[in-house]
Design an enzyme around this catalytic site. Structure first.
Site, mmCIF file in Angstrom:
data_model
loop_
_atom_site.group_PDB
_atom_site.id
_atom_site.type_symbol
_atom_site.label_atom_id
_atom_site.label_comp_id
_atom_site.label_asym_id
_atom_site.label_seq_id
_atom_site.Cartn_x
_atom_site.Cartn_y
_atom_site.Cartn_z
ATOM 1 N N HIS A 196 -26.975 -16.018 61.739
ATOM 2 C CA HIS A 196 -27.932 -15.203 62.515
ATOM 3 C C HIS A 196 -28.860 -16.096 63.353
ATOM 4 C CE1 HIS A 196 -29.916 -10.992 62.551
ATOM 5 N NE2 HIS A 196 -30.272 -11.656 63.645
ATOM 6 N N ARG A 226 -25.544 -6.453 65.420
ATOM 7 C CA ARG A 226 -25.815 -6.183 64.005
ATOM 8 C C ARG A 226 -24.471 -6.003 63.311
ATOM 9 N NH1 ARG A 226 -30.060 -8.110 64.726
ATOM 10 N NH2 ARG A 226 -32.139 -7.161 64.540
HETATM 11 P P1 NAP Z 1 -31.787 -2.563 74.295
HETATM 12 O O1 NAP Z 1 -32.566 -3.139 75.433
HETATM 13 O O2 NAP Z 1 -32.341 -1.393 73.588
HETATM 14 O O3 NAP Z 1 -30.334 -2.205 74.873
HETATM 15 C C1 NAP Z 1 -29.384 -1.494 74.154
HETATM 16 C C2 NAP Z 1 -28.159 -1.237 75.038
HETATM 17 O O4 NAP Z 1 -27.149 -0.614 74.245
HETATM 18 C C3 NAP Z 1 -28.459 -0.291 76.211
HETATM 19 O O5 NAP Z 1 -27.765 -0.707 77.355
HETATM 20 C C4 NAP Z 1 -27.933 1.046 75.713
HETATM 21 O O6 NAP Z 1 -27.469 1.914 76.727
HETATM 22 C C5 NAP Z 1 -26.736 0.593 74.882
HETATM 23 N N1 NAP Z 1 -26.396 1.609 73.883
HETATM 24 C C6 NAP Z 1 -27.106 2.014 72.800
HETATM 25 N N2 NAP Z 1 -26.459 2.984 72.141
HETATM 26 C C7 NAP Z 1 -25.321 3.211 72.815
HETATM 27 C C8 NAP Z 1 -24.224 4.099 72.641
HETATM 28 N N3 NAP Z 1 -24.198 4.973 71.611
HETATM 29 N N4 NAP Z 1 -23.237 4.060 73.533
HETATM 30 C C9 NAP Z 1 -23.267 3.211 74.570
HETATM 31 N N5 NAP Z 1 -24.265 2.317 74.809
HETATM 32 C C10 NAP Z 1 -25.277 2.329 73.933
HETATM 33 O O7 NAP Z 1 -31.491 -3.671 73.197
HETATM 34 P P2 NAP Z 1 -31.502 -5.277 73.375
HETATM 35 O O8 NAP Z 1 -32.892 -5.788 73.441
HETATM 36 O O9 NAP Z 1 -30.558 -5.657 74.466
HETATM 37 O O10 NAP Z 1 -30.937 -5.737 71.941
HETATM 38 C C11 NAP Z 1 -29.672 -5.330 71.463
HETATM 39 C C12 NAP Z 1 -29.546 -5.679 69.988
HETATM 40 O O11 NAP Z 1 -29.375 -7.079 69.816
HETATM 41 C C13 NAP Z 1 -30.800 -5.389 69.139
HETATM 42 O O12 NAP Z 1 -30.856 -4.005 68.772
HETATM 43 C C14 NAP Z 1 -30.594 -6.282 67.950
HETATM 44 O O13 NAP Z 1 -29.898 -5.564 66.940
HETATM 45 C C15 NAP Z 1 -29.691 -7.408 68.479
HETATM 46 N N6 NAP Z 1 -30.352 -8.730 68.422
HETATM 47 C C16 NAP Z 1 -29.702 -9.731 67.785
HETATM 48 C C17 NAP Z 1 -30.290 -10.994 67.733
HETATM 49 C C18 NAP Z 1 -29.590 -12.154 67.035
HETATM 50 O O14 NAP Z 1 -30.185 -13.227 66.900
HETATM 51 N N7 NAP Z 1 -28.355 -12.017 66.618
HETATM 52 C C19 NAP Z 1 -31.535 -11.232 68.345
HETATM 53 C C20 NAP Z 1 -32.157 -10.173 68.989
HETATM 54 C C21 NAP Z 1 -31.556 -8.920 69.017
HETATM 55 P P3 NAP Z 1 -28.475 2.529 77.830
HETATM 56 O O15 NAP Z 1 -28.953 1.350 78.643
HETATM 57 O O16 NAP Z 1 -27.614 3.434 78.628
HETATM 58 O O17 NAP Z 1 -29.580 3.197 77.070
#
Ligand code: NAP
Length: 311
Positions: free
Chosen positions: A274, A226
């Protein structure tokens, strides 16, 4: 009846409703506005895509909502303490698509494509020093559904990969760091930084002047998470001084990116609209259908977003 609640245009809503209805023929899925007041009072589930918060609050029996998107930070921001659970999309096809994009743009940076494109524009014949994948250090911020699969795909392609998360992790082929100290360690040994963190109060502006300064001179950045996780001003400064060599950006504070934004014409920036991992209508609908069918059978709500953590 299940309302589909969204700020998307009618055509997009119709597409979703058709696909979702095909995936769960026993359910009646309709646009929110088609529900009578009495029907609204009875709904326990809603399917959402960027919903208007007041629409959701007009459904007093709502137990949970299923988002057809993976990122739900906007909904969390707009609904202070929702009286229902929020379930986001977890789709292995999305993880595969994201890891493909991460690999593609990592290779773009690794094989110096931005430099060769500039050289061609100036008819310059010059070979850049070759770096083997095992000597290219990739740091992945976020080791969740998308980050973990992306890190593993990079490792499978021979890169030297490290990752960072909030909690300690063990992932084959990936050196895992966590916490504040872990971040500094990872940044100091990263040539290409890939951001796949959710946007939360803690990650907003995380990659600002100080954290960007820990990166080795000449490092690059890929942001597929993001926009607000990166401090744009600090990044532009690093690119201008040459401390950082390139940024591939798919997400921005404001989308679409404003016409006058400095990123558009910056020769060290690649702007993408995006597109790194778009939701796939068919597979997302099947996952939503599977979760709703299981809920109808067992009454169990699928694992929901942690409102305190913000992801
Ligand atoms: P997720 O499964 O919730 O994983 C989030 C990861 O970030 C986890 O490993 C978490 O750590 C870590 N994290 C969160 N807060 C943190 C902090 N303060 N310090 C250190 N690590 C932290 O999310 P996801 O499904 O992988 O998706 C990630 C993001 O990608 C989404 O939120 C979205 O914004 C973005 N996205 C972008 C697109 C695009 O087309 N550009 C498409 C889909 C999603 P823990 O494992 O230790 O909890």
């Amino acid at each position: 009846m299940i309302p589909f609640v969204s700020r998307a245009d009618v055509a997009e809503q119709t597409n979703w409703i058709e696909q979702l209805s095909a995936a769960m023929p026993n359910e009646v899925i309709v646009p929110l506005n088609d529900l009578t007041l009495e029907q609204r009072l009875q709904c326990d589930i809603a399917i959402v895509a960027n919903p208007n918060p007041s629409d959701l609050l007009s459904l007093p029996s709502l137990k949970w909502v299923h988002s057809v998107w993976a990122g739900v930070e906007r909904m969390l921001n707009e609904l202070e303490s929702p009286p229902f659970s929020i379930v986001r999309l977890i789709d292995e096809n999305l993880s595969a698509t994201m890891s493909e994009a991460v690999l593609a743009w990592t290779l773009y940076l690794h094989r110096d494509m931005p430099i060769y494109a500039k050289q061609q524009a100036n008819t310059v014949w010059q070979q850049q020093p070759m770096v083997h994948a095992k000597d290219r250090r990739i740091g992945v911020l976020g080791l969740g559904e998308l980050g973990r699969v992306s890190a593993q795909r990079l490792a499978a392609n021979g890169f030297s990969v490290a990752g960072w998360s909030r909690h300690p992790k063990q992932i084959d082929g990936v050196e895992c760091f966590y916490g504040e100290d872990g971040l500094t360690h990872l940044l100091k040994q990263t040539d290409i930084l890939v951001c796949l963190l959710p946007l939360t109060k803690e990650t907003q502006g995380l990659m600002g002047q100080q954290n960007l300064s820990f990166l080795p001179i000449g490092a690059s950045l890929i942001n597929f998470a993001r926009g607000p996780v990166i401090d744009d001003e600090a990044l532009l400064k690093k690119l201008e001084t040459g401390d950082m060599s390139h940024a591939v950006l798919d997400v921005f504070v404001q989308e679409p990116l404003a016409q006058e934004h400095a990123y558009w014409k910056h020769d060290r920036v690649t702007v993408l609209p995006h597109i790194s991992a778009p939701t796939h209508l068919v597979s997302a609908s099947e996952i939503v259908a599977k979760n709703i069918k299981a809920y109808r059978l067992t009454g169990n709500i699928p694992p929901a977003v942690d409102l305190l953590r913000g992801y």
